[in-house]
Design a protein around this motif. Structure first.
Motif, mmCIF file in Angstrom:
data_model
loop_
_atom_site.group_PDB
_atom_site.id
_atom_site.type_symbol
_atom_site.label_atom_id
_atom_site.label_comp_id
_atom_site.label_asym_id
_atom_site.label_seq_id
_atom_site.Cartn_x
_atom_site.Cartn_y
_atom_site.Cartn_z
ATOM 1 N N PHE A 1 0.807 -1.313 0.081
ATOM 2 C CA PHE A 1 0.043 0.048 -0.044
ATOM 3 C C PHE A 1 0.895 1.243 -0.182
ATOM 4 C CE2 PHE A 1 -2.871 2.982 2.237
ATOM 5 C CZ PHE A 1 -3.819 3.184 1.245
ATOM 6 N N TYR A 2 0.093 2.282 -0.490
ATOM 7 C CA TYR A 2 1.062 3.528 -0.631
ATOM 8 C C TYR A 2 1.563 3.806 0.814
ATOM 9 C CZ TYR A 2 1.595 8.567 -1.348
ATOM 10 O OH TYR A 2 2.192 9.895 -1.594
ATOM 11 N N PRO A 3 2.991 4.485 0.866
ATOM 12 C CA PRO A 3 3.522 4.977 -0.421
ATOM 13 C C PRO A 3 4.861 3.882 -1.062
ATOM 14 C CG PRO A 3 4.871 5.380 1.659
ATOM 15 C CD PRO A 3 3.498 4.803 2.030
ATOM 16 N N ASP A 4 4.357 2.794 -0.642
ATOM 17 C CA ASP A 4 5.231 1.559 -1.275
ATOM 18 C C ASP A 4 5.051 1.793 -2.900
ATOM 19 O OD1 ASP A 4 6.868 -0.434 -1.385
ATOM 20 O OD2 ASP A 4 5.701 -1.613 -0.162
ATOM 21 N N THR A 5 5.891 1.311 -3.786
ATOM 22 C CA THR A 5 6.062 1.497 -5.088
ATOM 23 C C THR A 5 5.507 0.481 -5.846
ATOM 24 O OG1 THR A 5 8.373 0.251 -4.974
ATOM 25 C CG2 THR A 5 8.506 2.646 -4.679
ATOM 26 N N ALA A 6 4.846 -0.686 -5.510
ATOM 27 C CA ALA A 6 4.102 -1.719 -6.412
ATOM 28 C C ALA A 6 2.793 -0.802 -7.027
ATOM 29 C CB ALA A 6 3.739 -2.600 -5.592
ATOM 30 N N PRO A 7 2.490 -1.056 -8.210
ATOM 31 C CA PRO A 7 1.417 0.050 -9.070
ATOM 32 C C PRO A 7 0.281 -0.297 -8.085
ATOM 33 C CG PRO A 7 2.724 -1.285 -10.412
ATOM 34 C CD PRO A 7 3.210 -1.808 -9.159
ATOM 35 N N TYR A 8 -0.218 -1.329 -7.576
ATOM 36 C CA TYR A 8 -1.441 -1.606 -7.018
ATOM 37 C C TYR A 8 -1.625 -1.074 -5.802
ATOM 38 C CZ TYR A 8 -5.677 -3.585 -5.502
ATOM 39 O OH TYR A 8 -7.315 -3.682 -5.210
ATOM 40 N N ALA A 9 -0.223 -0.471 -5.130
ATOM 41 C CA ALA A 9 -0.254 0.344 -3.958
ATOM 42 C C ALA A 9 -0.896 1.753 -4.169
ATOM 43 C CB ALA A 9 1.083 0.404 -3.418
ATOM 44 N N THR A 10 -0.721 2.142 -5.256
ATOM 45 C CA THR A 10 -1.167 3.774 -5.677
ATOM 46 C C THR A 10 -2.597 3.552 -6.133
ATOM 47 O OG1 THR A 10 0.961 4.489 -6.038
ATOM 48 C CG2 THR A 10 -0.904 5.513 -7.106
ATOM 49 N N ILE A 11 -3.179 2.370 -6.784
ATOM 50 C CA ILE A 11 -4.419 2.297 -7.369
ATOM 51 C C ILE A 11 -5.312 2.025 -6.157
ATOM 52 C CG2 ILE A 11 -5.953 0.414 -8.506
ATOM 53 C CD1 ILE A 11 -3.337 -0.072 -10.489
ATOM 54 N N LEU A 12 -4.892 1.353 -5.194
ATOM 55 C CA LEU A 12 -5.714 1.055 -4.053
ATOM 56 C C LEU A 12 -5.904 2.386 -3.284
ATOM 57 C CD1 LEU A 12 -7.457 -0.759 -2.429
ATOM 58 C CD2 LEU A 12 -5.632 -1.586 -1.056
ATOM 59 N N LYS A 13 -4.925 2.951 -3.231
ATOM 60 C CA LYS A 13 -5.055 4.437 -2.502
ATOM 61 C C LYS A 13 -6.107 5.155 -3.091
ATOM 62 C CE LYS A 13 -2.423 8.424 -1.005
ATOM 63 N NZ LYS A 13 -3.034 9.383 -2.142
ATOM 64 N N SER A 14 -6.128 5.305 -4.617
ATOM 65 C CA SER A 14 -6.998 6.181 -5.164
ATOM 66 C C SER A 14 -8.403 5.738 -4.800
ATOM 67 C CB SER A 14 -6.857 6.281 -6.384
ATOM 68 O OG SER A 14 -5.577 6.731 -6.751
ATOM 69 N N ILE A 15 -8.681 4.271 -5.011
ATOM 70 C CA ILE A 15 -10.039 3.542 -4.655
ATOM 71 C C ILE A 15 -10.605 3.834 -3.234
ATOM 72 C CG2 ILE A 15 -11.193 1.560 -4.465
ATOM 73 C CD1 ILE A 15 -9.421 0.352 -6.720
ATOM 74 N N VAL A 16 -9.854 3.585 -2.417
ATOM 75 C CA VAL A 16 -10.035 4.086 -0.882
ATOM 76 C C VAL A 16 -10.524 5.383 -0.830
ATOM 77 C CG1 VAL A 16 -8.883 4.250 1.481
ATOM 78 C CG2 VAL A 16 -8.576 2.299 0.094
ATOM 79 N N GLU A 17 -9.637 6.330 -1.377
ATOM 80 C CA GLU A 17 -9.978 7.806 -1.184
ATOM 81 C C GLU A 17 -11.370 8.140 -1.832
ATOM 82 O OE1 GLU A 17 -6.370 9.830 -2.259
ATOM 83 O OE2 GLU A 17 -5.426 9.460 -0.193
ATOM 84 N N LYS A 18 -11.759 7.436 -2.821
ATOM 85 C CA LYS A 18 -12.924 7.643 -3.561
ATOM 86 C C LYS A 18 -14.114 7.361 -2.539
ATOM 87 C CE LYS A 18 -15.809 8.604 -7.231
ATOM 88 N NZ LYS A 18 -15.883 9.935 -7.566
ATOM 89 N N TRP A 19 -13.826 6.060 -2.043
ATOM 90 C CA TRP A 19 -14.795 5.672 -0.972
ATOM 91 C C TRP A 19 -15.013 6.671 0.051
ATOM 92 C CZ3 TRP A 19 -13.195 -0.288 -1.171
ATOM 93 C CH2 TRP A 19 -13.407 -0.656 -2.438
ATOM 94 N N ILE A 20 -13.780 7.099 0.715
ATOM 95 C CA ILE A 20 -13.961 7.955 1.808
ATOM 96 C C ILE A 20 -14.773 9.416 1.325
ATOM 97 C CG2 ILE A 20 -12.574 9.791 3.292
ATOM 98 C CD1 ILE A 20 -12.035 6.955 4.293
ATOM 99 N N GLY A 21 -14.580 9.662 0.248
ATOM 100 C CA GLY A 21 -15.119 10.930 -0.651
ATOM 101 C C GLY A 21 -16.666 10.643 -0.571
ATOM 102 N N GLN A 22 -17.026 9.620 -0.736
ATOM 103 C CA GLN A 22 -18.759 9.183 -0.619
ATOM 104 C C GLN A 22 -19.313 8.781 0.764
ATOM 105 O OE1 GLN A 22 -17.627 5.474 -3.172
ATOM 106 N NE2 GLN A 22 -19.825 6.026 -3.591
#
Length: 397
Positions: free
Chosen positions: A13-34
């Motif tokens: 998970f972010y700030p780790d450098t695996a691509p999904y670490a950043t993808i999941l952060k964006s998904i989570v923050e979208k859900w938080i915004g809801q």
């Protein structure tokens, strides 16, 4: 609408450098915004260079539980121990914490993580979302990781159970969806990945493509699934008039890199093939903008079980894609239908030579507009559109 209590699980998970670490952060923050309440279960950064261990537990309104898992590249035993630790922590949270409305996990660790999540969710009566980035164990059978029949059969049964419990399974392409549906699983959703990382900057390029040549860039991991040796060998077999106007650029690392360097040297292609070290994403994107085509390839049948997410990054830079894949794959059909690149059928040996000739023809005629490629990306693969899909998905009961 009452906000849901969600647990999102992944090895990185972010700030780790695996691509999904950043993808999941964006998904989570979208859900938080809801208005949802989200927790993340992951590990301290250990994918690449170790980062600061003293990371705060709360980020932008959500809680992250970070396990102390060791770096596991090329360490099968460590990978297994890490998977056990992560699954134990997952079980404890789902079974013994205040009940979650939704638990989501992806395919790292493969099979076992989703199976443990599915079992725990079924016992607790919790909705389970399975985000399948790679279809296992099928892709592991091709790589040789799960080649023993008894191992494959066991893992296949475990993963099929996870898919049946999930509401829904989420995959990256319709080809992956078809593979899951063959197991008798219904309601599979397709949500592609978006471009990750910061925008390209105006920093100096690590290498400037030759102006007199058509440059073909491969950016990413040089692994077994890409079959990149065939690209170099294909160029070596081209006529001199074609060969002298093509430049191949490989940017990144991987298990096959040294082999590729040796092949280029043996075929006396040192003037036509260039190898670059991995670059920060903003520099890599500048290289994409400076190149003529972005190359992507998959060895036989992999398209059924995985989708090369680098395609999204290529297209977002306005870079036409050259895909060396089965012509009946969704990737090939999308490229041809929308005029955003070139396809060479990986089932035909002569198709690479034909592909090189096609590149020269397209480049001389300026047949593919970079603006149209970028427009396609913004319309079909924009981050906002894809995250809207995740927002809609989480709101379904």
């Amino acid at each position: 609408m009452t906000g849901k209590r969600i647990l999102a699980v992944h090895r990185y998970f972010y700030p780790d450098t695996a691509p999904y670490a950043t993808i999941l952060k964006s998904i989570v923050e979208k859900w938080i915004g809801q208005g949802h309440q989200v927790e993340v279960l992951s590990s301290k950064p250990s994918y690449g260079t170790l980062l600061n261990d003293n990371l705060k537990g709360d980020i932008s309104g959500y809680t992250v539980t970070r396990l102390n898992l060791k770096a596991e590249r090329k360490k099968p035993l460590t990978r297994l121990l890490n998977a056990i630790k992560l699954c134990a922590a997952l079980s404890k949270k789902v079974l013994f914490s205040k009940k979650y409305d939704v638990v989501m996990i992806s395919t790292v660790p493969p099979v076992i993580g989703a199976w443990v999540a599915a079992v725990c969710c079924k016992l607790r009566g919790t909705r389970f979302i399975y985000h399948v980035m790679d279809v296992h164990p099928e892709i592991g059978a091709i790589s040789g990781e799960f080649k023993k029949p008894i191992v494959f059969k066991l893992l296949s049964a475990m993963d099929s159970f996870s898919c049946r419990v999930a509401t829904p399974v989420v995959v990256l392409s319709n080809d992956m969806k078809a593979s899951i549906e063959k197991r008798g699983v219904d309601g599979v959703e397709v949500i592609p990945n978006f471009e990750i990382g910061v925008a390209a900057n105006e920093s100096s390029l690590p290498y400037k493509p030759k102006k007199e040549s058509v440059s073909v860039l491969f950016a990413g991991n040089m692994g077994r699934f890409q079959g990149l040796d065939k690209l170099i060998l294909g160029l070596a077999e081209c006529e001199t008039d074609v060969k002298k106007h093509i430049e191949l650029i490989f940017m990144g690392e991987g298990t096959e890199k040294e082999k590729l360097i040796s092949i280029a040297s043996e075929k006396e292609l040192d003037e036509s093939v260039t190898f670059l070290e991995p670059q920060p994403i903003e520099v890599a994107k500048r290289m994409m903008q400076a190149s003529d085509f972005g190359f992507v390839s998959l060895v036989g049948d992999i398209y059924r079980y995985a989708y090369p997410s680098k395609v999204s990054t290529y297209l977002a830079q306005g870079l036409p894609v050259w895909a060396h894949v089965e012509a009946n794959s969704e990737l090939a059909r999308n490229i041809q239908r929308n005029g955003i690149g070139v396809v060479s059928d990986s089932r035909r040996e002569e198709s690479l030579q034909e592909g090189f000739k096609k590149l020269l023809s397209l480049a001389s005629d300026s047949e593919i507009s970079r603006d149209s490629v970028r427009e396609y990306s913004e319309k079909e693969l924009s981050k906002s559109k894809i995250l809207a899909g995740w927002a809609e998905l989480i709101d379904k009961d």
